[in-house]
Design an enzyme around this catalytic site. Structure first.
Site, PDB file in Angstrom:
ATOM      1  NE  ARG A 111      -7.354  -5.096 -21.710  1.00  0.00           N
ATOM      2  CZ  ARG A 111      -7.521  -3.995 -22.570  1.00  0.00           C
ATOM      3  NH1 ARG A 111      -6.751  -2.888 -22.710  1.00  0.00           N
ATOM      4  NH2 ARG A 111      -8.195  -4.091 -23.279  1.00  0.00           N
ATOM      5  N   PRO A 137       0.889  -1.127  -0.028  1.00  0.00           N
ATOM      6  CG  PRO A 137      -0.864  -1.597   1.591  1.00  0.00           C
ATOM      7  CD  PRO A 137       0.333  -2.220   1.284  1.00  0.00           C
ATOM      8  CG  ASP A 188      -7.736  -0.194 -24.090  1.00  0.00           C
ATOM      9  OD1 ASP A 188      -8.954  -0.167 -24.678  1.00  0.00           O
ATOM     10  OD2 ASP A 188      -6.960  -1.055 -23.573  1.00  0.00           O
TER      11      ASP A 188
END
Length: 247
Positions: A154, A90, A169
């Site tokens: 991808r 995090p 995209d």
């Protein structure tokens, strides 16, 4: 590309990576993914312990360095060579499309998925990259790793049916993608914009460019501060601002 994942819960990845685009990429030998349960490398033969209480006190349990280091050593023995080792953390650099593009340029990625309260600090020394999915805390690093892997994979050549798809995209150009439509042209009174039915590719490209800017302006204006707009885009943005103010 080869991707290795070190996790205490390898079963979490099975359904995700066996399906859809990632599953097909593996079938076509464009991608090789392997998940290692690093609990198996614990030197605690009886209980296979991987965590312990932090020195100095504190809440929760920390992952011990030994099992993770042992798993990485075995991985390096089996697959020598350069690797990008990503620690799910995090406190790491926030993941975005730019980071995904950078990772997609590597041949071998290793994702270390934490659990419990956190890592023994010495585990950080294994990482080339420390990355966070966002400003929130998950139960473990597995879900974050899945998202990062899906986003990265991808972008690999041949993974998508059309290699141009990823270049258009949202976020690929720094802007959100323009609205898209398919058949029927009229559904329940909702009509596809006439320009998209015109067959005029130049007008369609102009519409795409303007509506990409409009969507970004309305939904994510913060993104406009991060991109350098061309003179044409600046002109289109001024038109959009005037139109939206009028409305």
């Amino acid at each position: 590309m080869r991707i290795d994942i070190l996790s205490l819960f390898p079963g979490m990845f099975t359904g995700v990576f066996d399906q859809s685009i990632i599953g097909k990429a593996q079938q076509r030998k464009l991608l090789d993914i392997d998940v290692t349960d690093f609990r198996a490398y614990s030197d605690d033969i009886k209980h296979h312990t991987v965590d312990d209480y932090p020195y100095g006190g504190g809440e929760g349990m920390l992952l011990k360095p030994q099992p993770v280091y042992a798993a990485m050593h075995a991985l390096n023995q089996q697959h020598p060579g350069d690797k990008r080792v990503i620690l799910m953390d995090p406190a790491g650099k926030k993941f975005d499309q730019t980071v995904a593009k950078d990772l997609a340029s590597s041949q071998h990625l290793v994702f270390i998925c934490g659990h419990y309260e956190g890592y023994d600090e010495r585990i950080h020394r294994l990482a080339t990259d420390e990355i966070s999915l966002g400003d929130y805390v998950l139960t473990g690093g597995e879900l974050a790793a899945m998202v990062m892997i899906d986003t990265t994979v991808r972008l690999l050549p041949g993974v998508l049916g059309n290699d141009q798809s990823a270049s258009h995209d949202s976020f690929a150009t720094g802007l959100l993608e323009h609205p898209q439509y398919t058949r029927p042209a009229n559904y329940a009174g909702m009509q596809v914009p006439d320009v998209l039915l015109s067959g005029n590719h130049q007008l369609i490209a102009q519409w795409h460019a303007k509506e990409s800017l409009r969507r970004t302006y309305l939904r994510r204006p913060d993104l406009l501060q991060k991109v350098t707009l061309t003179l044409e885009q600046q002109k289109l943005l001024a038109e959009i601002q005037a139109e939206e103010t009028k409305d």
